[in-house]
Design an enzyme around this catalytic site. Sequence first.
Site, mmCIF file in Angstrom:
data_model
loop_
_atom_site.group_PDB
_atom_site.id
_atom_site.type_symbol
_atom_site.label_atom_id
_atom_site.label_comp_id
_atom_site.label_asym_id
_atom_site.label_seq_id
_atom_site.Cartn_x
_atom_site.Cartn_y
_atom_site.Cartn_z
ATOM 1 N N LYS A 93 0.830 -1.202 0.000
ATOM 2 C CA LYS A 93 0.000 0.000 0.000
ATOM 3 C C LYS A 93 0.866 1.253 0.000
ATOM 4 C CE LYS A 93 -3.819 2.031 2.709
ATOM 5 N NZ LYS A 93 -4.715 1.815 3.868
ATOM 6 N N SER B 130 -9.417 2.137 2.560
ATOM 7 C CA SER B 130 -8.456 2.840 1.737
ATOM 8 C C SER B 130 -7.414 1.948 1.075
ATOM 9 C CB SER B 130 -7.733 3.890 2.595
ATOM 10 O OG SER B 130 -6.960 3.291 3.620
ATOM 11 N N SER C 141 -10.234 0.036 6.458
ATOM 12 C CA SER C 141 -9.464 0.095 5.218
ATOM 13 C C SER C 141 -8.861 -1.212 4.744
ATOM 14 C CB SER C 141 -8.355 1.136 5.356
ATOM 15 O OG SER C 141 -8.897 2.406 5.580
#
Length: 535
Positions: A145, A221, A245
């Site tokens: 990420k 996210s 997320s």
Amino acid sequence: MAGAATNNEAESNVFLGSSPHDQIEILGPIPGNTEAYMIDRRMLIKGTAAALVASELGLPAARAESADPLCYASVADLTAMFRARKASPVDLLKAQIKRIEAYNPKVNCITYEHFDQAMKEAKQSEDRYRRGNPRPLEGITVAIKDEFSRPGWRTTQGSLIYKDSPPATENAAIIDSLEAAGAVMPFQTTVPEFYLFLGASTRAWGTTRNPWNLEYSPGGSSAGSGAALAAGFTTLALGSDMGGSIRIPASQCGLYGFRPPFGRVAGGEIPFSTSGPMARRFDDLVRLQNAIVGPSDRVMAAMRPRLDYPIRYPRLSGWRIAVDWGAGIAEAIPSVKAAMLGGIAALRAAGCTVDEVDCGFTKAHKMVFIRGLMSTSIGTAIEISNAHRDQLSPYMTEMLDQVGPVGPRQAEEAEELLQRLHRQVQQRVFGKGYRILLMPTMATPLVGADMFKSKDNKVDPWVGTGLNLALTWHWNLLNRYPVVDVPLGLVEDRMPSGMQVIGQTYSDLDTFQFASNWSRLRRSLFAGERFPTFT
């Protein structure tokens, strides 16, 4: 133009669904070895042939993971193949790069590519297999990420403000763990601006789409991490979770995801947020969690001693399980509820007692949570964003204006809410002898991918960003409770959905025991014909 940047045993069957096309199959327990079948050279040849047939017939190529079974293979299968010299880490990386080149223009889930660096790592992993000393994730690809630093990498937080930020000079603590396990890290994945929304539609990187249905969001996210796993671009992915997320993209993309209790991994010092694993299979989730769990000399919150997570677990017979539908937060659509009810029926058939409870969660708590979150150092995003409003992505200014004041008083209000909700969960669930609490993850998976379009069409910010549809954020306030997200299957319009599995505080292994059994009680996605179509 958006895109990546380059930087050198079955028993009874129960079918559910709103239509025959959308049926979900729940399978009875599978006795014996639950590992995936081994892939051998014949399967590789068969996969190549199927890809050619699909091409000749004009079929969607993505329908066949057959294009290269390596891309969707499990960690256990891959490491067995590497040891037997039937395939190599370089073969895996090349296959996934080829798939990225073919399909990422549709999905757009990658920020920076690090293929040259990854190829060097894959070759080093090949040498370790030749010498007979591979590490736990040797040669296995892990998508990272856009949050975790590595020397030479840029972390943009999905924002134009940081698009040209200086490259990092050291690893994040969790990257140290991945390197020590032998992982190969080929690329960084997209996120919403400052990790705040349920998808990734940013001025910095464009819109990330869901491989199952390109009209919809992959969640966020950890948007790009979820999409990359569903697309077969990587074997594992690393995410983080400060409001859902990890769990939301796991739900949206048909994956397993784990939001560990605060301190279980070296994810940082802020209790609202933690880092964790994402995977297509439960056993893969376990392997990645085992690689990242444990203390760090750079993150004080990371707990000692290290917890080991078994691959296999006993059955659930005799367990008492609670279900909270979360209607006070958001009402689940019928197809999501039907999928959960099918799973509940399978649990009861497996010897569990399942009862409905109400923990007292309401949507009125949302702003208390958000203001409490923003009263930590995470709130510096507000200050930075307000200073650069002309560079912000869709809905950011509207959300900034709605947050209101943050500071010690708002932090105190969040703490008071935490204490009250913790007492309610203990009194209504775990204090009554339930081992696990189940909740939907998203009220609906049908959240549009393109927030630019939603904004132009004047869709309400809370709907356009998906924030009104998530049932996850209470568990970031209640951050000592472990939560595994498990897939429910495809529920509507070719979209998956998921279910949260919440355990007693720091009782991670209860949630893993449940998820292990769940993986045997239902037929998995990413098998047979159950693959994304990229349409």
